[in-house]
Motif scaffolding. Structure first.
Motif, PDB file in Angstrom:
ATOM      1  N   ASN A   1      28.434  14.927 -18.371  1.00 26.55           N
ATOM      2  CA  ASN A   1      29.867  14.815 -18.084  1.00 26.55           C
ATOM      3  C   ASN A   1      30.385  13.392 -18.276  1.00 26.55           C
ATOM      4  OD1 ASN A   1      30.438  17.570 -17.093  1.00 26.55           O
ATOM      5  ND2 ASN A   1      29.014  17.038 -15.460  1.00 26.55           N
ATOM      6  N   PHE A   2      29.471  12.430 -18.472  1.00 19.31           N
ATOM      7  CA  PHE A   2      29.867  11.029 -18.582  1.00 19.31           C
ATOM      8  C   PHE A   2      30.102  10.637 -20.047  1.00 19.31           C
ATOM      9  CE2 PHE A   2      27.208  10.180 -14.515  1.00 19.31           C
ATOM     10  CZ  PHE A   2      28.203  10.764 -13.762  1.00 19.31           C
ATOM     11  N   ASP A   3      30.826   9.522 -20.199  1.00 17.45           N
ATOM     12  CA  ASP A   3      31.088   8.953 -21.526  1.00 17.45           C
ATOM     13  C   ASP A   3      31.801   9.939 -22.443  1.00 17.45           C
ATOM     14  OD1 ASP A   3      29.656   6.549 -20.810  1.00 17.45           O
ATOM     15  OD2 ASP A   3      27.816   7.680 -21.103  1.00 17.45           O
ATOM     16  N   SER A   4      32.700  10.711 -21.866  1.00 21.88           N
ATOM     17  CA  SER A   4      33.441  11.701 -22.646  1.00 21.88           C
ATOM     18  C   SER A   4      34.786  11.920 -21.978  1.00 21.88           C
ATOM     19  CB  SER A   4      32.652  13.017 -22.713  1.00 21.88           C
ATOM     20  OG  SER A   4      32.607  13.621 -21.428  1.00 21.88           O
TER      21      SER A   4
ATOM     22  N   TRP B   1      36.249   9.282 -16.314  1.00 27.55           N
ATOM     23  CA  TRP B   1      37.336   8.300 -16.341  1.00 27.55           C
ATOM     24  C   TRP B   1      36.961   7.073 -17.168  1.00 27.55           C
ATOM     25  CZ3 TRP B   1      42.309   8.561 -15.035  1.00 27.55           C
ATOM     26  CH2 TRP B   1      42.731   9.665 -14.270  1.00 27.55           C
ATOM     27  N   ASN B   2      35.667   6.884 -17.456  1.00 29.86           N
ATOM     28  CA  ASN B   2      35.206   5.810 -18.346  1.00 29.86           C
ATOM     29  C   ASN B   2      35.709   4.427 -17.910  1.00 29.86           C
ATOM     30  OD1 ASN B   2      33.704   7.383 -20.344  1.00 29.86           O
ATOM     31  ND2 ASN B   2      35.681   8.280 -20.857  1.00 29.86           N
ATOM     32  N   ILE B   3      35.625   4.185 -16.614  1.00 32.23           N
ATOM     33  CA  ILE B   3      35.986   2.873 -16.073  1.00 32.23           C
ATOM     34  C   ILE B   3      34.770   1.961 -16.150  1.00 32.23           C
ATOM     35  CG2 ILE B   3      36.658   1.637 -13.971  1.00 32.23           C
ATOM     36  CD1 ILE B   3      38.271   4.150 -13.191  1.00 32.23           C
ATOM     37  N   VAL B   4      34.991   0.743 -16.593  1.00 33.59           N
ATOM     38  CA  VAL B   4      33.938  -0.275 -16.680  1.00 33.59           C
ATOM     39  C   VAL B   4      34.432  -1.517 -15.943  1.00 33.59           C
ATOM     40  CG1 VAL B   4      32.514  -1.682 -18.208  1.00 33.59           C
ATOM     41  CG2 VAL B   4      33.180   0.626 -18.907  1.00 33.59           C
ATOM     42  N   THR B   5      33.567  -2.120 -15.152  1.00 35.87           N
ATOM     43  CA  THR B   5      33.975  -3.290 -14.381  1.00 35.87           C
ATOM     44  C   THR B   5      34.240  -4.487 -15.284  1.00 35.87           C
ATOM     45  OG1 THR B   5      31.765  -4.253 -14.108  1.00 35.87           O
ATOM     46  CG2 THR B   5      32.442  -2.580 -12.506  1.00 35.87           C
ATOM     47  N   SER B   6      34.912  -5.452 -14.715  1.00 28.33           N
ATOM     48  CA  SER B   6      34.961  -6.780 -15.325  1.00 28.33           C
ATOM     49  C   SER B   6      33.570  -7.398 -15.229  1.00 28.33           C
ATOM     50  CB  SER B   6      35.964  -7.651 -14.562  1.00 28.33           C
ATOM     51  OG  SER B   6      37.231  -7.045 -14.499  1.00 28.33           O
ATOM     52  N   PRO B   7      33.272  -8.428 -16.048  1.00 31.25           N
ATOM     53  CA  PRO B   7      32.000  -9.144 -15.872  1.00 31.25           C
ATOM     54  C   PRO B   7      31.925  -9.713 -14.451  1.00 31.25           C
ATOM     55  CG  PRO B   7      33.033  -9.746 -17.946  1.00 31.25           C
ATOM     56  CD  PRO B   7      34.048  -8.947 -17.187  1.00 31.25           C
ATOM     57  N   MET B   8      30.748  -9.582 -13.828  1.00 31.64           N
ATOM     58  CA  MET B   8      30.586  -9.998 -12.434  1.00 31.64           C
ATOM     59  C   MET B   8      29.511 -11.067 -12.326  1.00 31.64           C
ATOM     60  SD  MET B   8      30.910  -6.244 -10.637  1.00 31.64           S
ATOM     61  CE  MET B   8      29.815  -5.491 -11.855  1.00 31.64           C
ATOM     62  N   ARG B   9      29.904 -12.184 -11.763  1.00 30.61           N
ATOM     63  CA  ARG B   9      29.029 -13.352 -11.714  1.00 30.61           C
ATOM     64  C   ARG B   9      27.742 -13.093 -10.935  1.00 30.61           C
ATOM     65  NH1 ARG B   9      31.487 -19.030  -9.670  1.00 30.61           N
ATOM     66  NH2 ARG B   9      30.397 -20.357 -11.140  1.00 30.61           N
ATOM     67  N   GLY B  10      27.848 -12.328  -9.823  1.00 30.54           N
ATOM     68  CA  GLY B  10      26.682 -12.108  -8.968  1.00 30.54           C
ATOM     69  C   GLY B  10      25.576 -11.319  -9.609  1.00 30.54           C
ATOM     70  N   VAL B  11      25.878 -10.618 -10.704  1.00 32.14           N
ATOM     71  CA  VAL B  11      24.857  -9.845 -11.414  1.00 32.14           C
ATOM     72  C   VAL B  11      24.724 -10.336 -12.848  1.00 32.14           C
ATOM     73  CG1 VAL B  11      24.980  -7.794  -9.960  1.00 32.14           C
ATOM     74  CG2 VAL B  11      26.561  -8.020 -11.888  1.00 32.14           C
ATOM     75  N   GLY B  12      24.823 -11.652 -13.005  1.00 35.53           N
ATOM     76  CA  GLY B  12      24.597 -12.262 -14.311  1.00 35.53           C
ATOM     77  C   GLY B  12      25.678 -11.974 -15.321  1.00 35.53           C
ATOM     78  N   ASP B  13      26.917 -11.873 -14.868  1.00 33.68           N
ATOM     79  CA  ASP B  13      28.069 -11.597 -15.740  1.00 33.68           C
ATOM     80  C   ASP B  13      27.961 -10.253 -16.448  1.00 33.68           C
ATOM     81  OD1 ASP B  13      29.582 -13.919 -15.195  1.00 33.68           O
ATOM     82  OD2 ASP B  13      28.283 -15.072 -16.535  1.00 33.68           O
ATOM     83  N   ARG B  14      27.176  -9.357 -15.876  1.00 34.59           N
ATOM     84  CA  ARG B  14      27.097  -8.007 -16.441  1.00 34.59           C
ATOM     85  C   ARG B  14      28.352  -7.212 -16.109  1.00 34.59           C
ATOM     86  NH1 ARG B  14      23.608  -4.532 -14.230  1.00 34.59           N
ATOM     87  NH2 ARG B  14      22.975  -5.857 -12.477  1.00 34.59           N
TER      88      ARG B  14
END
Length: 597
Positions: free
Chosen positions: A78-81, A85-98
């Motif tokens: 059901n994902f990536d289709s 909703w296909n929401i992706v976070t902004s880069p996050m510093r606490g997890v190495g800008d992932r």
């Protein structure tokens, strides 16, 4: 009573339309914006009164023909289709800008149609800590029970008083694969005693047990079941493939009187509400709907050209989520894990046929195994950050009492997870995982708008691991989880190494070794909450009162996990059902008050 602009207002605060200028087919007593877990509950309960006309607006499609919703094991398809909703976070510093993918179900039933099916309610103390009328642990556990019909199994030592037996949501215990039974033995030998039904009772903070699932007779049961199948009622209209743009607000004393939507063909359609509008669009989209309606932080709205009608700075703030870290292990012993059923030879085709023909087998359930809660006081007591942190009387540095776990451990019976875990053991290898989950995260994120365009996803910054305390507790949780696997009575002799083989986390001994691994591998548990939080009248950050009413607007409520002022120590599926039940109860209280006038 007084007549104003074609509507009758009464002292209770309820409003009824007498719309001479509107198409009656577009007019309803109640409009629910979002056909996900909580929204379907609200709609279904309101429609129990045959005199009420209820509209459910869902951005995605109807779920009746979505096989990967009903087939529990098809969840990730059901994902990536268009069903995500296909929401992706902004880069996050606490997890190495992932950036982290935040998949959410975009179809009738919402994320209850693609989640892990887990019924982990949390601790009653979690809800007592909210300090809000109508939301004590006892009251909220009763609300969650109301949704449920529990189906026991002979081997499962259920606490009968912790379950419901008449709700649309069907649940049952999960029959463990051999690896999960061995992990139960390891939990127990490493100091986490077995309590079969602890995730339903809400009173064990350090122990292991079994988790009932929202699966019955080989089929997933979802929020959509509250308004379809045996619970479909003629007074409910389900409007799918329709995106909520904004709430119509009218009058000097603002009142929600309708909803402006965007249809699949791009045209606009407005629906009108005689009584109330309920936003149930989830922790990412509910604040977005409010902001597009002019409800939020004034400065942020005006920067986007949205006139601010109610200055509520808490909208979109206070975003919380549970972080998890997967630790995979390889074993050479065949028959313990379930990998062979899906990854080896042509067995997947056989597995799929088994589900199609009999609604049984691997795809009829979710491959999570055994679970545990743990308190971390003893393990962290010599860590300077923990030892020296300020704390309230009777609380640890995370704000929790001894009744509340700091972390959860759960396990998989095969290799798999979010789509980044794609090193499948296809060459007759066997893998399983231990997963560490952080409770009471101290880091807070935000949801903001890209623009006023309702088709544009909001900007989500979860701000993972921004607080050093989160890093401390989660890294120590990983260390403890690895010890359970490597030293525990059930699993210490079966581990060949980490999976994939290029990883070596099974050899880590110190917490410091775990910190880089945590920052590289921490990901969402899909438990977003808090972005439209309830609060006391004197709380400037509160978006809602304790009855889920939006401050400064009559006839408008929010009902989903965005309303949580603090994230509980559990999973969010059962609380989402409970929030839907409480919202319906509050609205029905308004009916009763109105009838007395």
């Amino acid at each position: 009573m007084r007549l104003l602009s074609g509507r009758i207002y009464c002292r209770s605060g309820h409003v009824s339309f007498y719309p001479d200028q509107f198409d009656m087919s577009d007019t309803f007593d109640y409009i629910v914006c979002g056909g996900g877990t909580a929204g379907c509950v609200v709609a279904g309960r309101l429609a129990e009164n045959p005199g009420m006309k209820v509209l459910v607006i869902e951005a995605g499609q109807h779920s009746k023909d979505l096989e990967n919703v009903h087939m529990t094991g098809g969840w990730s398809n059901n994902f990536d289709s268009e069903t995500d909703w296909n929401i992706v976070t902004s880069p996050m510093r606490g997890v190495g800008d992932r950036q982290v993918k935040l998949s959410r179900g975009r179809f009738l039933g919402g994320s209850s149609g693609c989640n892990g099916t887990l019924c982990i309610r949390g601790s009653k103390q979690d809800y007592d800590d909210w300090g809000l009328d109508g939301w004590s642990g006892e009251e909220f556990f009763a609300a969650m029970r109301k949704s449920e019909t529990f189906h026991p199994k002979k081997w499962f030592k259920a606490d009968p008083n912790s379950h419901g037996y008449s709700g649309p949501l069907h649940t049952e215990p999960h029959d463990l694969a051999p690896i999960a039974s061995l992990l139960i033995d390891s939990f127990v030998s490493e100091g986490l005693p077995l309590h079969h039904d602890m995730f339903s009772t809400g009173d064990v903070s350090h122990g292991c047990g079994h988790v009932p699932r929202t699966v019955y007779k080989g089929l997933r049961t979802t929020g959509a079941d509250f308004i379809t199948n045996g619970y479909h009622r003629s007074n409910i209209t389900i409007q799918t493939d329709t995106t909520v743009d904004r709430i119509v607000l009218e009058g000097d004393e603002l009142r929600a009187t309708g909803v402006v939507t965007r249809l699949a063909d791009g045209t606009t359609r407005t629906f009108h509400a005689r009584k109330e509008v309920v936003i149930s669009s989830g922790a990412y989209c509910s604040p977005a709907v409010l902001m597009r309606s002019g409800i939020g932080a004034r400065e942020e709205l005006e920067q986007l050209g949205i006139p601010c009608k109610v200055d509520l700075p808490g909208v979109g703030k206070n975003l919380m989520d549970h972080l998890i870290v997967f630790m995979f292990y390889e074993t050479e012993k065949a028959g313990l894990t379930t990998d062979h059923l899906v990854y080896h030879d042509d067995n997947f085709e056989k597995t799929y046929k088994q589900w199609k023909d009999h609604k049984s087998g691997f795809l009829s359930t979710f491959p999570f195994g055994s679970f545990a809660f743990a308190r971390m006081d003893e393990r962290l007591k010599h860590e300077p950050l923990w030892r020296d942190a300020p704390r309230r009387p009777g609380r640890d540095p995370m704000g929790l009492t001894p009744k509340q776990p700091n972390v959860e451990f759960f396990t998989t019976e095969c290799y798999g997870g979010p789509k980044q875990y794609d090193q499948f053991p296809v060459n007759h290898q066997h893998a399983f995982s231990m997963i560490a989950e952080l409770f009471a995260p101290q880091s807070r994120g935000t949801v903001t708008l890209q623009s006023a365009d309702p088709t544009a996803n909001p900007i989500v910054d979860c701000n993972y691991l921004a607080d050093p305390m989160d890093v401390l507790v989660l890294s120590e949780a990983c260390r403890f989880g690895n010890e359970i696997v490597m030293n525990g009575a059930g699993t210490k002799d079966i581990v060949k190494g980490s999976w994939p083989p290029n990883l070596t986390h099974h050899t880590y001994q110190t917490r410091e070794e775990w910190v880089p691994y945590v920052k590289e591998h921490a990901t969402t548990c899909y438990h977003a909450a808090g972005t439209c939080a309830m609060g006391q009248d004197d709380d400037p950050k509160a978006v809602l009162d304790s009855k889920l009413r939006v401050r400064g607007v009559a006839g408008l409520r929010v009902a989903d996990c965005s309303v949580m002022p603090a994230l509980h120590g559990g999973h969010t599926q059962m609380p989402a059902y409970g929030i839907g039940e409480r919202c319906a109860d509050f609205i029905k209280e308004s009916w009763r008050r109105t009838s007395m006038l």
